[in-house]
Each structure stands twice: as C-alpha cells, then as structure tokens.
Design a protein around this motif. Structure first.
Motif, short mmCIF file in Angstrom:
data_model
loop_
_atom_site.label_atom_id
_atom_site.label_comp_id
_atom_site.label_asym_id
_atom_site.label_seq_id
_atom_site.Cartn_x
_atom_site.Cartn_y
_atom_site.Cartn_z
N LYS A 17 5.53 5.58 -2.26
CA LYS A 17 4.49 5.78 -3.47
C LYS A 17 5.16 5.10 -4.67
O LYS A 17 4.45 4.75 -5.60
CB LYS A 17 3.86 7.00 -3.71
CG LYS A 17 3.12 7.33 -2.47
CD LYS A 17 2.40 8.82 -2.94
CE LYS A 17 1.30 9.52 -1.88
NZ LYS A 17 0.57 10.35 -2.28
N ALA A 51 -2.28 2.55 -3.09
CA ALA A 51 -2.37 1.91 -1.78
C ALA A 51 -2.45 0.36 -1.61
O ALA A 51 -1.98 0.23 -0.73
CB ALA A 51 -3.61 2.95 -1.10
N ARG A 69 0.87 -1.01 -1.94
CA ARG A 69 1.89 -0.88 -0.65
C ARG A 69 1.27 -1.29 0.34
O ARG A 69 2.16 -1.97 1.22
CB ARG A 69 1.85 1.01 -0.57
CG ARG A 69 2.42 1.73 -1.69
CD ARG A 69 2.59 3.03 -1.19
NE ARG A 69 1.58 3.82 -0.53
CZ ARG A 69 0.71 4.48 -1.52
NH1 ARG A 69 0.81 4.46 -2.47
NH2 ARG A 69 -0.40 5.11 -0.65
N ASN A 70 0.19 -1.52 0.81
CA ASN A 70 -0.34 -2.33 2.02
C ASN A 70 -0.15 -3.84 1.80
O ASN A 70 0.21 -4.50 3.02
CB ASN A 70 -1.80 -1.87 2.17
CG ASN A 70 -2.34 -0.42 2.86
OD1 ASN A 70 -1.29 0.13 3.47
ND2 ASN A 70 -3.25 -0.08 2.24
#
Length: 122
Positions: A52, A57, A60-61
C-alpha cells in the motif's frame, strides 16, 4: 495475465525466494531470484509484491500490470527460476520506459547472481 504454471502462488515459495534467493535492487524495484531444485529446467515463475506504500488500488494495479507485462516478455527463456519483483513506493510515478529498463536490467542481473549462487551451492 501470466499462465498458472508461470505464477508464484504459495507463500512458502515467496518466502523461500526472498530469503534464500539472489537479490538486486534498482531505483523503483527490488528483484529476488532462486533456482528451483525440484524442476530445474521448467518454466520461470514470477511473483509480485506491491504494498500500500506504492499508492491507492489504482496505482498498485497499474504497477502490477506493468510488471506482469515485463515478466511475460522475459519468461520466454525457461530456466527453472522463481523470481519475485517487489515494487518500491516510487514505482507508481515512474513512466513505462523507465520502469521497463529498471526491471529488465534487474532481471538480467538477478538471474546471473542466482545462477552463480546455485553453482556455488551445488
């Protein structure tokens, strides 16, 4: 998406690769690799660690998708390696060309180190 036989999925595999494998670092990624003793000539398997600290998100993806694409390019040379790529916080803000250069040069370095470490241990 990498095929199932080219993915690290078990936590024991991640732990073994990170603890006993060869390590090399770049500005935005750290790579670990070890030669598998059970299947030395099989497919390379890749695992990704994106915490994190990299970002939300979406970021990160994005980083995971980029690293998977680079691993897919590299996976053509089947040598029976387990490779873990750990994204560092700055990787989300890095453009594609810079990240690909870092990952590919890191992969070459860590594969060379893992091979030397395996030969020395044998």
């Amino acid at each position: 998406m990498l095929p199932k036989n080219q993915r690290l999925r078990l936590s024991q595999d991640f732990t073994a690769t990170v603890r006993s494998g060869a390590r090399t670092g770049r500005r935005n990624v750290v790579l670990y690799a070890r030669v598998r003793s059970d299947e030395p000539q099989g497919n390379n398997r890749f695992g990704f660690i994106v915490s994190k600290a990299v970002g939300n998100a979406v970021h990160r993806n994005l980083v995971k998708r980029r690293m998977r694409a680079l691993a897919k390019q590299f996976s053509a040379d089947a040598t029976g390696l387990d490779v873990v790529l750990r994204a560092l916080p700055g990787s989300a803000g890095t453009d594609w060309n810079d990240l690909s250069q870092q990952v590919l040069s890191g992969l070459e370095s860590v594969v060379r180190k893992a091979g030397a470490k395996h030969e020395k241990g044998s």
